[in-house]
Design an enzyme around this catalytic site. Sequence first.
Site, PDB file in Angstrom:
ATOM      1  N   ARG A 151      -4.218  -2.701   3.082  1.00 13.94           N
ATOM      2  CA  ARG A 151      -4.497  -1.991   1.841  1.00 13.94           C
ATOM      3  C   ARG A 151      -6.000  -1.762   1.728  1.00 13.94           C
ATOM      4  NH1 ARG A 151      -3.244  -2.752  -4.573  1.00 13.94           N
ATOM      5  NH2 ARG A 151      -4.881  -1.324  -5.217  1.00 13.94           N
ATOM      6  N   ARG A 195      -1.755   3.653  -1.557  1.00  7.76           N
ATOM      7  CA  ARG A 195      -1.910   2.323  -0.966  1.00  7.76           C
ATOM      8  C   ARG A 195      -0.656   1.946  -0.184  1.00  7.76           C
ATOM      9  NH1 ARG A 195      -1.999   1.013  -7.221  1.00  7.76           N
ATOM     10  NH2 ARG A 195      -2.393   3.223  -7.086  1.00  7.76           N
ATOM     11  N   ASP A 223       0.980  -2.723  -2.978  1.00 10.39           N
ATOM     12  CA  ASP A 223       0.354  -3.110  -4.247  1.00 10.39           C
ATOM     13  C   ASP A 223       1.189  -4.236  -4.834  1.00 10.39           C
ATOM     14  OD1 ASP A 223      -1.331  -3.113  -6.414  1.00 10.39           O
ATOM     15  OD2 ASP A 223      -0.266  -1.525  -7.482  1.00 10.39           O
ATOM     16  N   ASP A 251       1.203  -7.084  -7.973  1.00  5.51           N
ATOM     17  CA  ASP A 251       0.590  -7.484  -9.244  1.00  5.51           C
ATOM     18  C   ASP A 251       1.351  -8.645  -9.851  1.00  5.51           C
ATOM     19  OD1 ASP A 251      -1.491  -5.486  -9.490  1.00  5.51           O
ATOM     20  OD2 ASP A 251       0.095  -4.024  -9.895  1.00  5.51           O
TER      21      ASP A 251
END
Length: 241
Positions: A168, A177, A180, A182
């Site tokens: 990334r 990307r 990802d 989170d």
Amino acid sequence: LYADLSAASCSDDLTKSVSYGDVCHFVKNEMENTTYKLIEALTEQLARKVLIHFPIIEKVTIEVKKPWAPILLPIETVSVVMERAWHTVYLGIGSNLGDKEENLKTAIDLLKADELCKVLQVSPFIVTAPVGGVKQDDFLNGAIELKTLRTPEQLLNLIGEIEEKLKRVREIHWGPRTIDLDILYYDNEVIRTKCLTIPHPELQNREFVLEPMCNLAQNLCHPIFGKTIFQLYEDLRNKEN
């Protein structure tokens, strides 16, 4: 040792409980076969190993005492006490470069490979349009439920390592990307630091997060807004309509 013993107490079934004798012998073996310079390190590793080896145990409190410590004062014992537990975490995951599904599956496999994490559920993946105004391909998004012995900061470091392995790059804000990841929720905690905000600050505004989360934990309550995932999802859909 802390565990849900309701099944054992109702059934009188040994397999529904944890043998404290087995735990004692496990700790004895670890003490005899591993050397540490610090009782802090010993206590931390014992807590982790007990939680990993005995799946029914949810939390431990461990005290390690060191008699006759070289303090040159009349103190018989020094000790370290630690409490460690499995934490419930929800992650958002997405990709819009290369083989998107393979990227997501590789990231999940890397989470599974970490002995301090246990992946419990993965939502179905959904195709979503990008946000932020940057022209790019659609995303493949999902959500993950896991248990972890890592602190929020340690989990953030692991996520950074996984994103680095999947190459990334962070050149364009809200840009394309390969992966990802989170942290959406960490137990019921509210965390605000320079590096970390939990719950995720944009969670309530992202349909591509809320829809997969509805598959995993639609009744999970947001610790700030006091609304469930499903309610946040309905609020967002009504706002968009």
